[in-house]
Design an enzyme around this catalytic site. Structure first.
Site, PDB file in Angstrom:
ATOM      1  N   ASP A  70       0.861  -1.175   0.000  1.00 34.71           N
ATOM      2  CA  ASP A  70       0.000   0.000   0.000  1.00 34.71           C
ATOM      3  C   ASP A  70       0.900   1.228   0.000  1.00 34.71           C
ATOM      4  OD1 ASP A  70      -2.922   0.526   0.041  1.00 34.71           O
ATOM      5  OD2 ASP A  70      -2.311   1.901   1.623  1.00 34.71           O
ATOM      6  N   GLY A 145      -0.315   7.829 -11.587  1.00 36.30           N
ATOM      7  CA  GLY A 145      -0.770   8.468 -10.342  1.00 36.30           C
ATOM      8  C   GLY A 145      -0.134   9.830 -10.107  1.00 36.30           C
ATOM      9  N   LYS A 167      13.331   6.005 -11.802  1.00 35.61           N
ATOM     10  CA  LYS A 167      12.340   6.117 -10.717  1.00 35.61           C
ATOM     11  C   LYS A 167      12.594   5.031  -9.682  1.00 35.61           C
ATOM     12  CE  LYS A 167       7.514   5.616  -9.397  1.00 35.61           C
ATOM     13  NZ  LYS A 167       6.149   5.223  -9.733  1.00 35.61           N
TER      14      LYS A 167
HETATM   15  P1  ITT Z   1      -3.947  -1.799  -4.863  1.00 37.67           P
HETATM   16  O1  ITT Z   1      -4.952  -2.684  -5.534  1.00 37.67           O
HETATM   17  O2  ITT Z   1      -2.580  -2.425  -4.787  1.00 37.67           O
HETATM   18  O3  ITT Z   1      -4.420  -1.280  -3.515  1.00 37.67           O
HETATM   19  P2  ITT Z   1      -4.148   1.005  -5.646  1.00 37.67           P
HETATM   20  O4  ITT Z   1      -3.991   1.677  -6.967  1.00 37.67           O
HETATM   21  O5  ITT Z   1      -5.443   1.132  -4.906  1.00 37.67           O
HETATM   22  O6  ITT Z   1      -3.754  -0.532  -5.849  1.00 37.67           O
HETATM   23  P3  ITT Z   1      -2.688   2.372  -3.451  1.00 37.67           P
HETATM   24  O7  ITT Z   1      -3.898   2.473  -2.589  1.00 37.67           O
HETATM   25  O8  ITT Z   1      -1.449   1.806  -2.839  1.00 37.67           O
HETATM   26  O9  ITT Z   1      -2.945   1.486  -4.752  1.00 37.67           O
HETATM   27  O10 ITT Z   1      -2.301   3.758  -4.116  1.00 37.67           O
HETATM   28  C1  ITT Z   1      -2.720   4.997  -3.610  1.00 37.67           C
HETATM   29  C2  ITT Z   1      -2.711   6.031  -4.679  1.00 37.67           C
HETATM   30  O11 ITT Z   1      -1.372   6.442  -4.902  1.00 37.67           O
HETATM   31  C3  ITT Z   1      -3.266   5.610  -6.039  1.00 37.67           C
HETATM   32  O12 ITT Z   1      -3.993   6.694  -6.569  1.00 37.67           O
HETATM   33  C4  ITT Z   1      -2.041   5.331  -6.864  1.00 37.67           C
HETATM   34  O13 ITT Z   1      -2.255   5.643  -8.228  1.00 37.67           O
HETATM   35  C5  ITT Z   1      -1.026   6.295  -6.256  1.00 37.67           C
HETATM   36  N1  ITT Z   1       0.323   5.734  -6.327  1.00 37.67           N
HETATM   37  C6  ITT Z   1       0.754   4.599  -5.738  1.00 37.67           C
HETATM   38  N2  ITT Z   1       2.045   4.376  -6.035  1.00 37.67           N
HETATM   39  C7  ITT Z   1       2.439   5.405  -6.818  1.00 37.67           C
HETATM   40  C8  ITT Z   1       3.634   5.748  -7.466  1.00 37.67           C
HETATM   41  O14 ITT Z   1       4.713   4.987  -7.397  1.00 37.67           O
HETATM   42  N3  ITT Z   1       3.675   6.866  -8.185  1.00 37.67           N
HETATM   43  C9  ITT Z   1       2.597   7.666  -8.289  1.00 37.67           C
HETATM   44  N4  ITT Z   1       1.419   7.410  -7.737  1.00 37.67           N
HETATM   45  C10 ITT Z   1       1.331   6.283  -7.004  1.00 37.67           C
END
Ligand code: ITT
Length: 187
Positions: A70, A145, A167
């Site tokens: 997460d 994201g 990255k």
């Molecule tokens: P899961 O099914 O693994 O939970 P998720 O997309 O819901 O996938 P998270 O809750 O961990 O994942 O992500 C939280 C937010 O942060 C989500 O909007 C992602 O797009 C963003 N995010 C996560 N990792 C990122 C990264 O490396 N760079 C940019 N944005 C990221």
């Protein structure tokens, strides 16, 4: 014990791509257990990871270690918000909304990942983080994201302007997943 494959439970194909690239270098293949796990209201990424691990059925791929993670962005000017709510905020107000919230505020930030692995009955959780600042406008088309607005400390470019290899070298996920890979290689 030599681990040659793991199952990564995530709904996010971009995370999968990054995690696969890291494990490839350790000779571990990553199966995609494509699912959206429930994310409880929690104060920390670590707590969310614990809940995600508890929610993945192990019978799907018997004997294969399960990985979950997460991630979130923590903005100092907003006292750590959105943090564990990063997904909700991204989906609801987007990068433009985040930039508006930050107007006139301090722009330092950290990106964090908690990653957890379950092997049989053993669970192990680790974290990775990177410090940085928030750009004044989104830049770059790489990544996903929040990448176009996050500038890792020591550089000028956003994650959205870096190659995936660049990255990974500094990123929250790169750090967390490399420590999982090292943990597995020492079992
Ligand atoms: P899961 O099914 O693994 O939970 P998720 O997309 O819901 O996938 P998270 O809750 O961990 O994942 O992500 C939280 C937010 O942060 C989500 O909007 C992602 O797009 C963003 N995010 C996560 N990792 C990122 C990264 O490396 N760079 C940019 N944005 C990221």
């Amino acid at each position: 014990m030599v681990v040659r494959r793991i199952a990564f439970a995530t709904s996010n194909a971009d995370k999968l791509r990054e995690v696969r690239a890291i494990f490839r270098r350790y000779g571990v293949s990553v199966l995609w257990d494509r699912r959206r796990l429930p994310e409880p209201q929690a104060d920390s990424l670590r707590e969310v990871v614990r809940a995600k691990l508890a929610a993945v059925p192990s019978r799907a791929l018997p004997g294969v270690p399960v990985l979950v993670e997460d991630s979130g962005i923590f903005l100092s000017g907003l006292r750590g918000f959105p943090g564990v709510y990063s997904r909700f905020v991204y989906d609801s107000i987007g990068l433009g909304g985040v930039l508006r919230l930050l107007e006139g505020q301090e722009r330092t930030a950290s990106f964090r990942t908690a990653a957890g692995i379950r092997i049989g009955r053993t669970e192990w959780i680790t974290e990775g983080r990177v410090e940085g600042t928030i750009a004044s406008a989104p830049r770059g088309t790489a990544g996903f994201g929040y990448d176009p607005i996050f500038v890792p400390r020591g550089g000028r470019r956003t994650f959205g302007e870096l190659s995936s290899e660049e990255k990974e070298r500094f990123s929250h996920r790169g750090r967390a997943i490399r420590s999982v890979a090292r943990y597995l290689s020492h079992l």
